[in-house]
Design an enzyme around this catalytic site. Sequence first.
Site, short mmCIF file in Angstrom:
data_model
loop_
_atom_site.label_atom_id
_atom_site.label_comp_id
_atom_site.label_asym_id
_atom_site.label_seq_id
_atom_site.Cartn_x
_atom_site.Cartn_y
_atom_site.Cartn_z
N GLY A 87 3.05 -9.67 -9.86
CA GLY A 87 1.86 -10.20 -9.65
C GLY A 87 0.48 -8.93 -9.56
CB ALA A 88 -1.18 -7.38 -8.27
CD GLU A 125 2.03 -1.16 -3.54
OE1 GLU A 125 1.92 -2.18 -4.46
OE2 GLU A 125 2.84 -0.90 -2.80
CG HIS A 146 0.12 -8.17 -1.06
ND1 HIS A 146 0.94 -8.76 -0.55
CD2 HIS A 146 0.58 -7.00 -1.72
CE1 HIS A 146 2.05 -8.04 -0.86
NE2 HIS A 146 2.02 -7.07 -1.58
CD GLU A 147 -0.86 -5.79 -5.01
OE1 GLU A 147 -0.57 -4.57 -4.57
OE2 GLU A 147 -0.25 -6.87 -5.16
CG HIS A 187 0.22 -2.41 -0.66
ND1 HIS A 187 1.38 -2.33 0.16
CD2 HIS A 187 0.75 -3.57 -1.52
CE1 HIS A 187 2.26 -3.17 -0.04
NE2 HIS A 187 1.98 -4.12 -1.15
CD GLU A 234 5.43 -4.42 -1.28
OE1 GLU A 234 4.62 -5.67 -1.10
OE2 GLU A 234 5.21 -3.54 -1.77
#
Length: 856
Positions: free
Chosen positions: A274-275, A277, A308-309, A312, A331
């Site tokens: 998805g991505a 960080e 989310h990223e 991080h 995570e």
Amino acid sequence: MPGKNLSRDEAQQRASLLSVHGYEVHLDVTSAPDADATTFRSTTTIRFSCTTPGAGSFADLLAPSMRAATLNGRRLDPAAVFDGARVALEGLEAENVLVVDADCAYSRTGEGLHRFTDPADGETYLYTHYEPAEARRVFANFEQPDLKAPYRFTVTAPAAWDVYSNAAEESVTEQDGAKVWRFLETKPISTYLTAVVAGPYHVVRDHWSRELPDGSTLEIPLAATCRRSLAPHFDAEEIFEVTKQGLDFFHEEFQYPYPFGKYDQCFVPEYNIGAMENPGCVTFKEDFVFRSRVTEAAYENRANVVLHEMAHMWFGDLVTMKWWDDLWLKESFADFMGSFGQQEATKYQAAWVTFANQRKAWAYRQDQYPTTHPITADIRDVEDAKLNFDGITYAKGAAVLKQLVAYAGRDAFFEGARRYFQQHAFGNTVLGDLLEVLAVTSGRGEQAMAEWSAAWLQTAGVNSLTPQVTVDAEGRITELAIEQGGEVLRPHRIAVGLYDREADGALVRTARFELDVTGARSAVAEAAGRPRPALILVNDDDLTYCKIRFDADSLATLRTSLGDIREPLARALAWSACWNMTRDGLLPARDYLDLVVRFAGSESDIGVLQTLHAQARSALDVFADPGYRAEGGRLLAESALRELRAAAPGSDQQLAWARFLAATAQGEAEFQLLEGLLAGTARIDGLEVDQDLRWSLWIALAAAGRATVEQLDAELKRDHTASGSQKATQALAARPTAAAKAAAWSAVADSDQLPNAMVGAQTAGFQQAGQRELTAPYTARYFELLESIWAERSIEIAIRFVGGFFPRLQTDEATLAATDAWLTEHQQAAPALRRLVLECRDELARALRAQAADRG
Ligand SMILES: [Zn+2]
């Protein structure tokens, strides 16, 4: 290849010897637009010290060739010191300078430096992706998270390109018709977090600033990039809106200024996850740039990933786990913070509904595999690490943190986080470091935190919570108790909700009791004396991580009235519980399908609705008795058509039902409607048949044998894009002919040239529920090839092969026996490979149990 699978022991040994002062990395990617060029020049200088002069160690480098290397000015013989994966270093001094000059390979698997050429305009794009251990495909390094160092990147690239990296550029100069991009030195970071993105990317810029407690102002330049051909679809303003909301929120809660200077978000092609960080240079899959109409759930999901990223940047980038055993340290937090931040700081107010209904389904599934593991895992090597980006590390970990907030309190949780950042900034940590601060801030003390950690973080498995209710002659509760099942009993902070009907028929909560469930049986004392309600919902509000069960009367209420539950979260929990019961063979699959047919049409949460659609497909294809498939399929298709026609014109629900109709169509009338929608001869008021929907329709028709190669080629001409190419490939592979299956299989199995995204498209097209006989012959070939594919392909491609071609639709005893035979005969196969096959095997065995339950 020896040395490719770096082990924890080797990393520990190396960390005890070395500390790294800094890297200077120069990459020359001017050859990238030339499709015939397979490599780029990579020159790395590493300054590091060694605690034991005279000792030996190694640097990591996965490259076709190393031209030259020097250690402290001494020339190393490439043939003698380089084996394709490592550079042997002998006779280290107290202070060392290593220079490695190598030819590294452009990647087509999404690992290392990925190269992609856009079919729409011929432009070439590059980006890096490293986690857990692929930076060594791009430059020589010490590839482990606890040898942090500052980096200075220099990238020589075609003159028309832009280049992005973790730090801002210091200078850009012309040289021999190319441009040399020099970047400022980064903060100390781990190898897997470094990044380079290069190409003629479209960029949109913005800016965020905030006054800090000391009176100074923090200024953060923002950038968002995508391929040029996607620029017309790029809604950067919406991305920046969430970005700024997130930066405000995390500064408020973490009280630690964003440390990486600028914040670029790059949407890149053929991305494996998805991505990622990367500090200051986050990479996202470009599916998040929406070419066609998508539902609100897609925007919500993207916002969740953005947050989310961003979380991080603190959890993971500023403070990093020492080794991959504690991957959850970053995570689980990022996953939790993604939903938490979304709920608190953005317009996406269904974040916890989505978390309860979708994210946790992933955790429950993973946690019941024989390969499940505690949240804090035992990660022997980087192959283990690669597989642990799983439902336990992310979703269960996040669910357990949600439980921790209920247990310790929100303020204690964030105060713990603040102290953790202050104490460990730019360092590496293990579980104990976090527990230490939480023990203090929660006020619960070390003993309690240790017990909590032992129960939740250091043991595997999910508990079930079942209400036991007794009632007197007047229908009043004499006792309500919660029974806890599971191998390890845990302390749960839960809420229990009692639901009854209102005058309009809605099921609403009439009482809520919050309590600690500790042993095998806990009484809900306050419930005694109340009238027996229509529905008892344990784990109401989704505070803990458990499988919710029902008493018989509550289940009867759900069968007739699930859709009447008014609160979206309670309804989502009821759906989720019914799905878990179906998977466990406690609710016949046909009964679950009946719930979907009757109540999905009134589901207001679009994310839940889309989950129901996906789960209904699984229930039919995998969990239902094969003798029921035809009838169940017909019922689903009929409901799809009915709800599509009933949905509000232009609504998300309408689009979701249109997709579901494509996925379930089986009768002549349904297919004619799909064909009519494509041809423009049929219309559904308010439904725009845009490019993505067109491909969904074509794939459905192709799988049914109703699309010719010429038609699919024509559609690809109409949509000559990256996404179009993938969808066309999937549609071709979906056709119900032996030749189509053979071609799809061969494209992946017989060649290692196919890029990651196309491997996914081929396997997705290959597996069709209605084509079990056509694909059955591949079961034996699959097991014959497993070991060689694992040995010869990159781990990303190998994982796609193992999961993508496993005969999951051949739900019969023979396939289970074939799987068991392979496992018995391959005890010595790579543990990561065995883990994947064991998980597939477990799904198959579960399907057979559920089918037996469905037969009754
Ligand atoms: Zn993450």
